[in-house]
Each structure stands twice: as C-alpha cells, then as structure tokens.
Design a protein around this motif. Structure first.
Motif, PDB file in Angstrom:
ATOM      1  N   GLY A  55      41.332  41.614  33.355  1.00 33.61           N
ATOM      2  CA  GLY A  55      41.452  41.892  34.772  1.00 33.61           C
ATOM      3  C   GLY A  55      41.004  43.281  35.134  1.00 33.61           C
ATOM      4  N   LYS A  56      40.850  43.499  36.457  1.00 36.20           N
ATOM      5  CA  LYS A  56      40.398  44.792  36.959  1.00 36.20           C
ATOM      6  C   LYS A  56      41.300  45.918  36.497  1.00 36.20           C
ATOM      7  CE  LYS A  56      39.813  47.372  41.278  1.00 36.20           C
ATOM      8  NZ  LYS A  56      39.763  47.281  42.750  1.00 36.20           N
ATOM      9  N   SER A  57      42.619  45.742  36.607  1.00 42.55           N
ATOM     10  CA  SER A  57      43.536  46.818  36.243  1.00 42.55           C
ATOM     11  C   SER A  57      43.452  47.146  34.758  1.00 42.55           C
ATOM     12  CB  SER A  57      44.972  46.444  36.624  1.00 42.55           C
ATOM     13  OG  SER A  57      45.386  45.280  35.924  1.00 42.55           O
ATOM     14  N   LEU A  68      40.748  46.764  32.786  1.00 44.13           N
ATOM     15  CA  LEU A  68      39.485  47.477  32.554  1.00 44.13           C
ATOM     16  C   LEU A  68      39.593  48.930  32.972  1.00 44.13           C
ATOM     17  CD1 LEU A  68      36.736  44.924  33.686  1.00 44.13           C
ATOM     18  CD2 LEU A  68      36.960  45.969  31.425  1.00 44.13           C
ATOM     19  N   VAL A  69      40.150  49.171  34.149  1.00 45.43           N
ATOM     20  CA  VAL A  69      40.263  50.534  34.658  1.00 45.43           C
ATOM     21  C   VAL A  69      41.204  51.352  33.780  1.00 45.43           C
ATOM     22  CG1 VAL A  69      41.032  51.951  36.593  1.00 45.43           C
ATOM     23  CG2 VAL A  69      39.661  49.901  37.010  1.00 45.43           C
ATOM     24  N   VAL A  77      32.710  47.828  34.655  1.00 45.21           N
ATOM     25  CA  VAL A  77      33.776  47.835  35.657  1.00 45.21           C
ATOM     26  C   VAL A  77      33.197  47.633  37.048  1.00 45.21           C
ATOM     27  CG1 VAL A  77      35.555  49.237  36.761  1.00 45.21           C
ATOM     28  CG2 VAL A  77      35.355  49.217  34.277  1.00 45.21           C
ATOM     29  N   GLU A 129      31.991  43.947  37.444  1.00 50.31           N
ATOM     30  CA  GLU A 129      32.992  42.890  37.360  1.00 50.31           C
ATOM     31  C   GLU A 129      34.119  43.025  38.375  1.00 50.31           C
ATOM     32  OE1 GLU A 129      34.466  42.292  33.435  1.00 50.31           O
ATOM     33  OE2 GLU A 129      32.473  42.033  32.545  1.00 50.31           O
ATOM     34  N   THR A 130      34.353  44.247  38.874  1.00 48.19           N
ATOM     35  CA  THR A 130      35.526  44.451  39.729  1.00 48.19           C
ATOM     36  C   THR A 130      35.198  44.953  41.123  1.00 48.19           C
ATOM     37  OG1 THR A 130      35.927  46.770  39.144  1.00 48.19           O
ATOM     38  CG2 THR A 130      36.784  45.085  37.625  1.00 48.19           C
TER      39      THR A 130
END
Length: 354
Positions: free
Chosen positions: A2-4, A6-7, A101, A104-105
């Motif tokens: 998920g985005k979180s 990856l970040v 990132v 994808e996000t």
C-alpha cells in the motif's frame, strides 16, 4: 504494497542513509590502490584546465552525475528541487530516485515536469526498478516515468540483493533481460542500467549492452550497502542477521569499472559507489569511466539547501582540477592518459581504454 507502506519504507531508507555508520559496511571501493604519478612540471595553467565533457547529447561543465537517492513523499520534494537547481547551476547531470511511489500512489515527491523547469539544460534521468519493468504494464510505467520529468534517459536499477533481504521484496527476477531489451527498442530515450551498490560484472554488462542498453553504471561496493540498510530496517533478529551477512557483498567499484571497460571499450560507463572526492573522480576517469556519480555523499546537503549542494560539488570540482594539474592534464582526455604508479595500480586487463 500500500501507499503508506511504500512511503514508510522510503522514509526509513532516507533516515538510515543519512547515518553513514548504519548504511555502510566500510568496504574499500578500490580507489586507494590507484595512485597517480605526480608531475612536478605541469606546463599548464590551472585555471585553464578544461573539465567539460558530453553526456546523453548535452554538455557538462564537470564530468559528474548526482546519482539516484531515495526519499519519503514529504521530504523528497525539497530534496529534488535542491538537487535540480544545483545541477543546473553547476552544469552536471541529475538522476532522480526511484519513481515507483510516484507511479503507484500519486505522491509525486516533486517528480513532475516542474523539475525540468528547474534544470532545463542538463541531462535528467528518470528511474525505475527492474522488478517493476518486468511487470505486465512495466513498459507503460517506464514511458510514464520518462514523460513525468521530460527525461533524457531512463535508469533501470538492478537491486537483487536488496530485494532478497528486504521484507516483502521482489523475489521473481525472471524475464528482466527480455524486459530491458523490449524497453530499449521501444522507449524514446536511451536506457541506463545501474546496480545499487553491489557492482555489475563484465559478463552482465556485456549481456546488457547486447540487449540494447546504452549506458552502464557499475555502481560497485564501497558506498552505501543496501543490504546493511535493510538489515537496519529488519523487524526480527533473524532477518537482520541474514541481511547483515551481506553488508560487504559485491564487486569493488574500481575493479568493476576496469573489467567493464575492458569488456566494453566503446560503451559509456558511469562510476559510482564510494566516490568520495574529486581525486576519486579523477581515478575513476583514468580507469575507464566517462563520468562519476555521488549520491549518499551529497544527501545531507540536499536536505539543507541548493547552496549547500552547490558548495559540495564545487569542492569536488576543485579537487578534480588540482588532480588534473598535478598530473599535467590540460583536459579530461589527457587525464585518461595520466601516468599511474605501477606498484599501486590494481590489475588492469590488457585493452583497457587509456
């Protein structure tokens, strides 16, 4: 992922790389074995030495590339702006960090066409991981990465060791070479392939060029160890033990460079991995590099300001100029012919470009 997640991972990477004691296994990149023969009678003017070169169809004032570095979504915006503004001011190339990132996000990390506005005249390189390129829509992702910043080339980074020791890393590397060949034939810009700190062997470099890759960044051992970085991030003692066993894994940069140049006498080569000064840049050029690159060495400056990045590379440039002066080299072509002290020179295969 998920985005979180990856970040968070990118922020972890940034924090760890900013602490050199955590990110490096202190591997010798090999430049300590190279020593120039001092010229006590240069017969040239220090200020008139020409350090310029050409790369990806653009002129560089110095043979330098700000290499790819990672960052979290929030902090990377300022970092990328500082790097772009400094590269433009200095007349050097810039390779951005992985765009995964952003692709994808939607968190673009400052990686938009605005970056090109900050750096209109320099070579600007987009960046995508090999594991992303091999995915079903990998070629479309590569094209989007290039278009996103109006890049002059696309770096595809190879990081199998990092992925192998990373929790949730990409395990399937089948088809990467075929995906690179397809990208090389279909993208509108050249492909640059780099490792992330374990080196590219001569045999692999040759296969990459045969597949259509235009530039090789040997990115050898001696700088940041991404196995060590992932070891620092490990959630369990067992995972840390596995990763840290590989902290000094890889081909030292100087050796990777010499062997790649021997195998590929006409292919543009970038030297990265443990380039810590302008003297290292000079040694890398003498061993066969077209340009040299730094990432972690300038990251702290990049978190501060454009001016801090400029000051860092001005020091590197002054060191390179003096290395040329003290070898009697009026330009980079002459530096590539500069005499080395034989007893201090690493094994150099016959046929290395001189």
């Amino acid at each position: 992922m998920g985005k979180s997640d990856l970040v968070e991972r990118k922020n972890d990477h940034l924090d760890i790389v900013l602490d050199a004691q955590r990110a490096s296994a202190n591997t010798d990149p090999g430049f300590s074995e190279v020593r120039f023969e001092h010229c006590a009678l240069p017969d040239i003017h220090l200020d008139e030495i020409d350090l310029s070169t050409h790369f990806l169809g653009r002129k560089l004032a110095l043979p330098l590339l700000i290499s790819s570095m990672t960052g979290g979504a929030a902090r990377a915006v300022g970092i990328n702006r500082h790097l772009a503004e400094a590269a433009q001011h200095l007349g050097i190339a810039l390779a951005i960090g992985s765009q995964r990132v952003a692709l994808e996000t939607g968190a673009d990390q400052g990686l938009t066409r605005e970056l090109r506005r900050h750096a209109p005249d320099i070579p600007l390189l987009a960046n995508l991981g090999a594991a992303q390129l091999v995915e079903p829509r990998g070629l479309q992702a590569a094209a989007r990465a290039v278009d996103m910043i109006e890049a002059d080339a696309l770096i595809v980074h190879l990081n199998p060791l990092q992925e192998a020791v990373q929790a949730g890393g990409d395990r399937n590397w089948q088809g990467v070479l075929d995906a690179l060949a397809q990208a090389a034939s279909q993208l509108s810009v050249p492909i640059v392939v780099k490792e992330v700190g374990a080196g590219i062997s001569a045999a692999v470099a040759r296969r990459l060029v045969e597949a259509g890759v235009a530039v090789i960044d040997v990115a050898g051992a001696g700088g940041t160890s991404w196995a060590a970085v992932e070891g620092e991030r490990a959630a369990t003692a067992a995972d840390r033990a596995v990763a840290m066993a590989f902290a000094d894994w890889g081909i030292p940069t100087a050796r990777a460079l010499v062997e790649a140049r021997h195998a590929l006498p006409h292919t543009p080569l970038i030297a990265s991995g443990g380039i810590r000064s302008g003297i290292d840049v000079a040694k890398a050029l003498r061993l066969g590099a077209d340009i040299a690159a730094q990432a972690a060495a300038v990251l702290q400056c990049a978190t501060q300001s454009t001016e801090a990045v400029v000051e860092h590379f001005e020091i590197v440039g002054r060191q390179l100029r003096i290395a040329c002066f003290c070898t009697g080299s009026a330009n980079l072509a002459a530096l590539r012919q500069a005499a080395l002290i034989p007893s201090a020179t690493p094994v150099m295969p016959t046929g290395v470009r001189t």
